[in-house]
Design a protein around this motif. Structure first.
Motif, PDB file in Angstrom:
ATOM      1  N   SER A 113      53.306  95.842  23.845  1.00 40.82           N
ATOM      2  CA  SER A 113      53.884  94.507  23.716  1.00 40.82           C
ATOM      3  C   SER A 113      54.514  94.327  22.339  1.00 40.82           C
ATOM      4  N   PRO A 114      55.700  93.710  22.279  1.00 40.76           N
ATOM      5  CA  PRO A 114      56.310  93.444  20.966  1.00 40.76           C
ATOM      6  C   PRO A 114      55.523  92.433  20.139  1.00 40.76           C
ATOM      7  N   VAL A 115      54.590  91.722  20.776  1.00 38.06           N
ATOM      8  CA  VAL A 115      53.702  90.800  20.047  1.00 38.06           C
ATOM      9  C   VAL A 115      52.253  91.256  20.247  1.00 38.06           C
ATOM     10  N   PHE A 116      52.042  92.563  20.091  1.00 37.48           N
ATOM     11  CA  PHE A 116      50.733  93.158  20.351  1.00 37.48           C
ATOM     12  C   PHE A 116      49.629  92.533  19.503  1.00 37.48           C
ATOM     13  N   THR A 117      49.921  92.186  18.266  1.00 38.86           N
ATOM     14  CA  THR A 117      48.885  91.612  17.409  1.00 38.86           C
ATOM     15  C   THR A 117      48.371  90.281  17.953  1.00 38.86           C
ATOM     16  N   GLU A 118      49.165  89.637  18.828  1.00 39.52           N
ATOM     17  CA  GLU A 118      48.745  88.376  19.426  1.00 39.52           C
ATOM     18  C   GLU A 118      48.115  88.560  20.805  1.00 39.52           C
ATOM     19  N   ASP A 119      48.714  89.417  21.656  1.00 35.86           N
ATOM     20  CA  ASP A 119      48.219  89.501  23.036  1.00 35.86           C
ATOM     21  C   ASP A 119      47.480  90.793  23.374  1.00 35.86           C
ATOM     22  N   HIS A 120      47.642  91.845  22.553  1.00 33.37           N
ATOM     23  CA  HIS A 120      46.984  93.140  22.771  1.00 33.37           C
ATOM     24  C   HIS A 120      47.328  93.754  24.128  1.00 33.37           C
ATOM     25  N   TYR A 121      48.552  93.537  24.599  1.00 33.31           N
ATOM     26  CA  TYR A 121      48.957  94.064  25.900  1.00 33.31           C
ATOM     27  C   TYR A 121      49.576  95.451  25.776  1.00 33.31           C
ATOM     28  N   VAL A 122      49.186  96.319  26.720  1.00 32.35           N
ATOM     29  CA  VAL A 122      49.773  97.641  26.898  1.00 32.35           C
ATOM     30  C   VAL A 122      50.172  97.760  28.363  1.00 32.35           C
ATOM     31  N   PHE A 123      51.314  98.384  28.629  1.00 35.57           N
ATOM     32  CA  PHE A 123      51.865  98.470  29.975  1.00 35.57           C
ATOM     33  C   PHE A 123      52.016  99.943  30.369  1.00 35.57           C
ATOM     34  N   LEU A 124      51.637 100.269  31.602  1.00 35.18           N
ATOM     35  CA  LEU A 124      51.725 101.635  32.101  1.00 35.18           C
ATOM     36  C   LEU A 124      52.461 101.658  33.438  1.00 35.18           C
ATOM     37  N   TYR A 125      53.247 102.704  33.649  1.00 30.88           N
ATOM     38  CA  TYR A 125      53.946 102.957  34.913  1.00 30.88           C
ATOM     39  C   TYR A 125      53.309 104.204  35.508  1.00 30.88           C
ATOM     40  N   PHE A 126      52.802 104.095  36.748  1.00 29.49           N
ATOM     41  CA  PHE A 126      52.185 105.278  37.333  1.00 29.49           C
ATOM     42  C   PHE A 126      52.314 105.307  38.850  1.00 29.49           C
ATOM     43  N   THR A 127      52.076 106.508  39.388  1.00 27.50           N
ATOM     44  CA  THR A 127      52.088 106.741  40.822  1.00 27.50           C
ATOM     45  C   THR A 127      50.679 106.541  41.359  1.00 27.50           C
ATOM     46  N   SER A 128      50.548 105.655  42.335  1.00 28.79           N
ATOM     47  CA  SER A 128      49.276 105.449  43.013  1.00 28.79           C
ATOM     48  C   SER A 128      49.314 106.149  44.369  1.00 28.79           C
ATOM     49  N   ALA A 129      48.287 105.934  45.180  1.00 35.59           N
ATOM     50  CA  ALA A 129      48.266 106.535  46.510  1.00 35.59           C
ATOM     51  C   ALA A 129      49.358 105.961  47.406  1.00 35.59           C
ATOM     52  N   GLN A 130      49.785 104.720  47.115  1.00 33.67           N
ATOM     53  CA  GLN A 130      50.745 104.049  47.992  1.00 33.67           C
ATOM     54  C   GLN A 130      52.157 103.952  47.437  1.00 33.67           C
ATOM     55  N   ASP A 131      52.300 103.923  46.108  1.00 30.37           N
ATOM     56  CA  ASP A 131      53.581 103.538  45.528  1.00 30.37           C
ATOM     57  C   ASP A 131      53.632 103.925  44.058  1.00 30.37           C
ATOM     58  N   ASN A 132      54.733 103.613  43.411  1.00 31.36           N
ATOM     59  CA  ASN A 132      54.772 103.544  41.955  1.00 31.36           C
ATOM     60  C   ASN A 132      54.569 102.092  41.560  1.00 31.36           C
ATOM     61  N   ARG A 133      53.905 101.870  40.415  1.00 33.63           N
ATOM     62  CA  ARG A 133      53.595 100.499  40.027  1.00 33.63           C
ATOM     63  C   ARG A 133      53.522 100.359  38.514  1.00 33.63           C
TER      64      ARG A 133
END
Length: 364
Positions: A113-133
């Motif tokens: 996140s560009p405001v990580f110091t405030e929200d502590h968000y991390v985002f991941l793109y991955f393949t699951s059993a059904q789809d990409n998400r």
């Protein structure tokens, strides 16, 4: 002796077979297109060689930096998320639940996140059993509060896209592939073969052209995204059999696949600003630094440096470190101005040597 009527039947059948064969060939062949001749201008070469920061990884796919200079690194096939310091210390953040590596799919893109110091968000793109998400986590020494932002992205054994990055506008961009189903790239009802743009909550970002998360379409398999200081967006894209591409991305733009590969010149499509033959590139991760785009080449086994003029036009690409480190996939600009480059020699298509896979650091 063959009678004339029978001979005519044989000739007619042969003609039909020839026409069918020609039609099949035209459907499976690469679309027509030409190469792009770059503008003049060659950037200065890097002042030194890359140095090895980390060894012994397994297909590092994405790299994203935390405040303070440490990086989060994904491994595609192990589903591990790692934290790597600028001094080369590696710790495992965790193995991501729900990842199902398959072919070119697995744990791929990562964004902070560009405001990580405030929200502590991390985002991941991955393949699951059904789809990409795309899944958002809260990160504070460990990952918690997993929230699926976007699911239902088509998956396949090939062409899963997978890059994640925040643009200078503060919104999250994701690249998807057409999974080998070419028609999906032109289908505005599908998220495959697209670049997506969304808020940190997974909603369509304000100003999106189709009132959904789609930003551009007609892509085969985008695996690199970068922005220059003026805010122009660029994407690297795998070609089929003729031309790999770098495209200057515009809101709502149609980039032609599968109707054209390379430069087609049709008004309804946007032509690439750079093309390579597919044996020279298979371009993956891309970053902007020091006046150039830096693009990792998988099949080409080199780092491409593409100088950019002030108006965003591309100069003559220069190949750096050709054949020296094998397949290069991840390329990310670090806060200190260096480039972190991940090799991909354990992905089933490379020839790993002792120490692979590794992260290299280059000062442009």
């Amino acid at each position: 002796m063959i009678r004339m009527s029978r001979l005519a039947s044989i000739l007619a059948a042969a003609l039909v077979a020839a026409l069918v064969a020609a039609l099949v060939a035209s459907c499976s062949a690469a679309p027509a297109g030409t190469a792009r001749t770059p503008a003049s201008g060659v950037a200065a070469a890097p002042s030194g060689e890359p140095r090895t920061l980390v060894e012994g990884l397994a297909v590092p796919w994405g790299i994203a930096f935390l405040p303070g200079g440490d990086a989060l690194v994904t491994e595609r096939d192990t589903a591990r998320l790692l934290r790597v310091t600028p001094a080369g210390k590696v710790t495992e953040v965790g193995e991501i639940d729900g990842v199902r590596p398959d072919g070119e799919g697995g744990l791929m893109g990562v964004a902070v996140s560009p405001v990580f110091t405030e929200d502590h968000y991390v985002f991941l793109y991955f393949t699951s059993a059904q789809d990409n998400r795309i899944v958002r986590y809260r990160y504070d020494r460990s990952l918690t509060d997993a929230t699926v932002l976007l699911d239902g992205i088509p998956k396949g054994p090939i062409h899963n896209g997978g890059r994640l990055a925040f643009g200078p506008d503060g919104y999250l961009y994701a690249s998807t592939g057409e999974t080998g189903d070419r028609a999906l790239a032109q289908d505005l009802g599908s998220m495959a073969g697209k670049i997506l743009r969304m808020t940190a909550d997974g909603k369509p970002a304000p100003g999106n052209p189709f009132a959904n998360v789609l930003w551009s379409y007609g892509h085969r398999n985008v695996q690199g995204m970068a922005w220059d200081p003026s805010g122009r967006m660029y994407a690297s894209e795998f070609g089929s059999s003729s031309f790999d591409e770098i495209n200057l991305i515009r809101k709502g733009g149609n980039y032609g696949w599968p109707e054209v590969e390379g430069v087609g010149g049709a008004p309804r499509f946007i032509d690439p600003i750079v093309t390579w033959s597919t044996d020279e590139a298979s371009p993956s991760g891309m970053a902007y630094a020091d006046g150039s785009l830096w693009v990792g080449a998988l099949r080409g086994r080199r780092l491409w440096q593409v100088p950019l003029a002030a108006d965003g036009t591309a100069g003559v690409p220069a190949a750096r470190f050709e054949g020296r480190y094998g397949r290069l996939r991840a390329v990310t600009a670090a806060p200190d101005g260096s480039l972190w480059i991940g090799t991909s020699n354990k992905d089933g298509r490379g020839s790993p040597v002792p120490g692979d896979d590794r992260i290299l650091v280059l000062t442009p």
